[in-house]
Scaffold this motif. Structure first.
Motif, short mmCIF file in Angstrom:
data_model
loop_
_atom_site.label_atom_id
_atom_site.label_comp_id
_atom_site.label_asym_id
_atom_site.label_seq_id
_atom_site.Cartn_x
_atom_site.Cartn_y
_atom_site.Cartn_z
N UNK B 405 0.83 -1.21 0.00
CA UNK B 405 0.00 0.00 0.00
C UNK B 405 0.86 1.25 0.00
N UNK B 413 -4.62 -2.15 -1.66
CA UNK B 413 -5.76 -2.02 -0.75
C UNK B 413 -6.72 -3.19 -0.94
N UNK B 414 -7.45 -3.53 0.12
CA UNK B 414 -8.49 -4.54 -0.02
C UNK B 414 -9.59 -4.29 1.01
N UNK B 427 -11.48 -3.26 6.24
CA UNK B 427 -10.69 -2.70 5.15
C UNK B 427 -9.24 -2.82 5.53
N UNK B 428 -8.40 -3.12 4.56
CA UNK B 428 -7.01 -3.36 4.91
C UNK B 428 -6.03 -2.83 3.89
N UNK B 429 -4.79 -2.72 4.34
CA UNK B 429 -3.70 -2.27 3.48
C UNK B 429 -2.58 -3.31 3.59
#
Lengths: 366, 636
Positions: B405, B413-414, B427-429
């Motif tokens: 990220x 990103x996801x 939400x994650x990086x």
């Protein structure tokens, strides 16, 4: 304008070490026009426009990969295209709500762009109230045909059966039966799991709060207080059977952006947006166009011919006209920018109660 | 409305050209509740004359009904658009507002301050270039200030403007302002902001919002709006590696095969060599299509369709890049994760991981630690609750092309989607790929029962439900099975129905047959354990010796005895299947509890007294036990 074209050709030629005649041939498709211009010759507006566009392309391509610039409109366009492609990739059976107005016109144009050279891989859906301006119907049929898309029209059978209309049933009942209920029927009938809508966040307060991918339960209801988080441009369109997504690809466009884009891309819009002499009556301070003989005139009321246009298009008895002399797109944009009231003011639906739009949306309205 | 440029009336065409050339900035406001975020945005819109007369009239009318500002119009009402928000005077969800000045166009996201709506704050922050962080001059840096600053930093927002608001309430006291300035900078040195600007403002009165105010002559910097107009946003340079996440394959006919997507970074030109990931296949760019135009070059943020010289297999989810800087491809990552749902994170449960252009099944296989936003300390944790942030190991069921990220806000990103509810729950990086999975594959790797269980994100177990006929064993076992299944675990239930009619149809109810019955079931369960499953066995199994035999075969730490304790009188009274009645009348012989003995367990792992516990509560008790003993996660 001619001087500007000459200057741009000269600059381009010297900057990239090309001969002026080579560049001129690319701009005009012939070798003589440049000389003719320098001798004081004139160009038709159409040729001028073409020459400027050709210069834009030449300059853009010559700028190299690192010299590419994106304008605000380019960015908005790219975002909308991304959203539409994502819907087509994720959803099984999407549909595009088409309401014939300027926002729908822009949305349709963006769809054509997003999937070019394929035609947009979904049908258009018009939820008809039977009370639109006559001109809107002919425009609608023509545009759908030109885009190579299937056009589904739906009228709530209850509205036909009971002959529902704004004059006999009032605007609230008319809107609920023909638009809100009609829309739900049409979406259920088509088993659509996603429906594009042309709403913008700058239109109205509850719309400013809505996600781009907006979840609807099996009753088409919007839960404003419990929306799915929506981060970056990663969209989650997963639904169970019967549930659906409303997707708003032009959420981040403003009214000005819409007009600018229509102008830049030369997008077709119904003539009602431009001023013309039209028969109107004044009711409660609003000018209503007498579009057909279904409109009951009150005692002493006679239609007057006035130069009017419309800032938004809906059911003709519910859409106020503005007096205007704006007969070209440029005039309209100019007038829009100088306006001191918002475009939805002409809509009878919004002024019922402070939160009327939010309530309608929760019940399934777009 | 606020389009007050005289050029509009004079030369609309020239005006439109100016508009086209304006730069563009996405901003969001954040900070603790009641710090005045909505009021500040209302003030920006109001002062830049961006409010139509009919909208302003509505605000003035509503201010009298529900405003919180006495005689002055409540500008927050311009932004708080939901009925619940206006009633409670708070912001629940992010609102997007649009305004422009002579220099720039702005999209401004007003995000909520309440801790329970942090997910909506993150929604607004994820697409922004600049964060405006409000701090109430009277209270200074609060926990929410820290949380929001942390999330903004985590999401890679390079620039933060700290608007020290309500300065009017502290008499524009310079020392108060300096104190906050120092405190914020001190705590923000642990964050990743490239630049911090602090400005003393009063959103209510408009001081230092759009224009410099003379109430604070000691402040020499720009007003908030002046700053936003000028700030250089460190948007990614075009010289970064080219990435095109393929969104859609465009195939109108046999002659055209295009790959559509929005360029995530870098540039591409006709004739450039490309590489498709994860396949690694190469080709050259034949054309870059944008509607009817054929472009020589395209850049980041353009939504284009690319055609290639060669027919290579590329589909949605693939990434087109250049061979000099291809993506990494991996299926296991370290990532930062913000949890966004009322239902907590279940490590081991299979979720849907959605990236810029694909979705893939995956799970959090380890929770390294939770981050305490108050002091950024790392705390051990078994789960993440709503709004908590942690560092996790993310395992996907197939490898994906990605970037960290830090290097790319699009391809790193996801979001996490729950399979059952379909809600976006996290939400994650991506920080980096963990090489472990790859290394294991390269070594001489045998698939043993540990590996099988690890793949399923759990440890194998045999849950042995014993108790009288009609005690409720199967009901409870089914509840447990259902809960575990929904969490993405791999389970199976063995009971009289699926064993007696098949595998053990040759056995009756004599003591010998009962022993053989249990032995076979124990063997089947053990095989399933070896395959990595959690197995529920629901049998009366009246004799201690047979249960002990199964326990010793299954091995320590696998066998969990669950005693479903229902007194005979209660079971007989329930008599769901009418068996007790038939046993009492002598119709059925060797019936446990009537004419055959039941030996209750002496030290069961779990003892459930059904008279005082419902089946649901019993199931929850069992799942809690499995969780506490680490059956539902794996150690990495």
């Amino acid at each position: 304008m001619s001087q500007e074209i000459i200057a741009r050709i000269e600059n381009f030629a010297s900057r990239y070490g090309k001969s002026e005649s080579t560049i001129a041939r690319k701009v005009f498709n012939d070798g003589k026009t440049l000389t003719r211009l320098r001798d004081g010759g004139q160009l038709t507006p159409r040729t001028q426009e073409k020459a400027m566009a050709a210069l834009d392309t030449l300059e853009r391509d010559a700028a190299g990969p690192l010299g590419q610039r994106l304008t605000h409109l380019d960015r908005l366009e790219a975002e909308s295209i991304h959203i539409m492609r994502e819907v087509v990739a994720q959803c099984e059976n999407p549909v595009m709500l088409y309401s014939v107005g300027k926002d729908s016109s822009v949305m349709l144009e963006l769809a054509i762009k997003a999937f070019y050279p394929s035609p947009p891989p979904f049908p258009l859906l018009h939820v008809d109230t039977q009370w639109k301006f006559q001109e809107m119907y002919s425009f609608r049929d023509r545009r759908a045909k030109e885009a190579g898309m299937e056009l589904i029209t739906h009228i709530n059978p209850e509205a036909i059966e009971k002959n529902v209309g704004p004059f006999t049933h009032g605007s609230a009942v008319h809107t609920d039966i023909t638009k809100t209920q009609g829309l739900k029927q049409a979406l259920d009938a088509g088993k659509f799991d996603a429906a594009f809508g042309g709403a913008r966040r700058d239109e109205e307060k509850s719309r400013a709060k809505e996600r781009i991918f907006s979840f609807r339960n099996e009753h088409h209801r919007w839960d404003a207080k419990n929306q799915r988080p929506e981060l970056w441009d990663i969209y989650n369109a997963r639904v169970q059977k019967g549930e659906s997504m409303r997707v708003f690809p032009i959420s981040n466009w403003t009214e000005l952006d819409i007009w600018q884009y229509i102008y830049r891309e030369n997008i077709q819009i119904p003539g009602l947006y431009l001023s013309a002499e039209r028969p109107v009556v004044e009711r409660d301070g609003t000018l209503i166009m007498v579009d057909d003989d279904r409109m009951p005139l009150e005692p002493g009321e006679t239609p007057m011919m006035k130069s009017v246009r419309f800032r938004t298009l809906g059911c003709y008895p519910l859409t106020g006209a503005v007096e205007s002399e704006a007969v070209t797109l440029q005039d309209v944009i100019q007038e829009t920018l100088l306006a001191t009231s918002s475009e939805r003011q002409g809509r009878v639906i919004d002024s019922d109660a402070g939160q009327s739009m939010e309530k309608k949306k929760e019940e399934g309205y777009f | 409305m606020a389009h007050h440029d005289p050029l509009i009336a004079q030369d609309i065409k020239a005006y439109l050209e100016v508009q086209e050339r304006k730069s563009f900035l996405r901003v969001f406001t954040c900070g603790s509740v009641d710090d005045g975020k909505s009021t500040l945005i209302g003030r920006l819109l109001y002062d830049s004359k961006l409010i139509y007369e009919d909208q302003m009239a509505a605000i003035e009318r509503d201010s009298k009904a529900s405003g919180t500002t006495g005689e002055k119009p409540d500008l927050a009402l311009l932004v708080d658009g939901l009925a619940a928000e206006r009633e409670q005077g708070i912001t629940i969800d992010v609102a997007y507002r649009f305004f422009s000045t002579d220099k720039r166009k702005f999209i401004i996201a007003d995000t909520p301050g309440h801790v329970q709506y942090t997910r909506n704050m993150a929604t607004g922050a994820s697409t922004a270039d600049v964060a405006i962080l409000l701090i109430d001059a009277r209270y200074g840096v609060m926990e929410q200030t820290r949380r929001h600053a942390f999330i903004a930093s985590l999401l890679g927002i390079p620039q933060v403007v700290v608007a020290v608001n309500k300065m009017d309430l502290v008499g524009f006291d310079q020392s108060k302002f300096n104190e906050i300035d120092v405190a914020f900078r001190d705590f923000a040195k642990n964050l990743n902001f490239t630049d911090i600007m602090t400005i003393p403002v009063s959103a209510l009165d408009g001081d230092n919002v759009t224009t410099k105010s003379d109430v604070a002559p000691w402040y020499k910097g720009p007003s908030l709006l002046e700053f936003l107009e000028e700030v250089e946003v460190d948007r990614q340079s075009l010289e970064t590696p080219f990435r095109l996440p393929v969104q859609w394959v465009n195939r109108p006919n046999l002659d055209f095969r295009g790959f559509s997507g929005t360029i995530a970074s870098g540039t591409i030109s006709k004739g450039d060599e490309i590489m498709a990931m994860p396949s690694g296949k190469r080709s050259r760019v034949k054309d870059i299509v944008l509607y009817k135009e054929s472009l020589d070059h395209a850049r980041m943020d353009q939504a284009v369709t690319i055609t290639l010289e060669d027919e290579i297999d590329i589909s949605r989810g693939d990434m087109i890049c250049t061979p000099d800087h291809p993506n990494e491809v991996a299926d296991q990552f370290q990532a930062h994760l913000i949890w966004m749902d009322d239902t907590r994170l279940f490590p081991g449960r299979q979720y849907i991981i959605r990236t810029a252009n694909m979705s893939v099944a995956g799970s959090v296989t380890a929770l390294k630690h939770r981050i305490d936003v108050a002091d950024f300390s790392e705390a051990a944790a078994k789960t993440l609750e709503l709004n908590e942030i942690g560092v996790v190991t993310l395992s996907l069921t197939k490898p994906i092309p990605f970037d960290s990220y830090l290097n790319n806000r699009t391809t790193g990103a996801f979001v996490v989607v729950d399979r059952m509810s379909n809600r976006t729950v996290g939400a994650g990086t991506i920080d980096f790929a963990l090489r472990r999975s790859k290394n294991i594959v390269r070594q001489d790797f045998t698939v043993d029962h540990t590996a099988r269980a690890e793949q399923k994100g759990q440890k194998p177990a045999t849950l042995w439900f014993t108790g009288l006929s009609g005690s409720g064993k199967s009901t409870i076992a089914n509840h447990v099975d259902q809960i575990l299944f929904e969490r993405g675990h791999h389970t199976y239930t063995l009971d009289g129905d699926n064993i007696r009619h098949g595998l053990n149809r040759d056995l009756g109810f004599t003591k010998e047959d009962r022993v053989e019955n249990i032995r076979r079931i124990g063997e089947v369960s053990r095989l399933m354990n070896n395959a990595g499953l959690i197995v529920m066995c629901s049998f009366i199994s009246p004799y201690r010796a047979e249960r002990q035999m199964v326990r010793s075969k299954a091995g320590d730490g696998v066998f969990v005895e669950v005693f479903v304790d229902t007194p005979l009188s209660v079971a007989e009274e329930r008599d769901v299947k009418g068996l007790y009645k038939r046993a009492r009348s002598g119709e059925i012989k060797n019936f446990t509890g009537i004419d055959s003995e039941y030996q209750p367990p002496r030290n069961p792992e779990i003892h459930i007294k059904t008279v005082e516990t419902s089946a649901e509560a019993a199931a929850a008790q069992i799942v809690d036990y499995l969780e506490a003993k680490g059956f539902l996660t794996i150690d990495l």
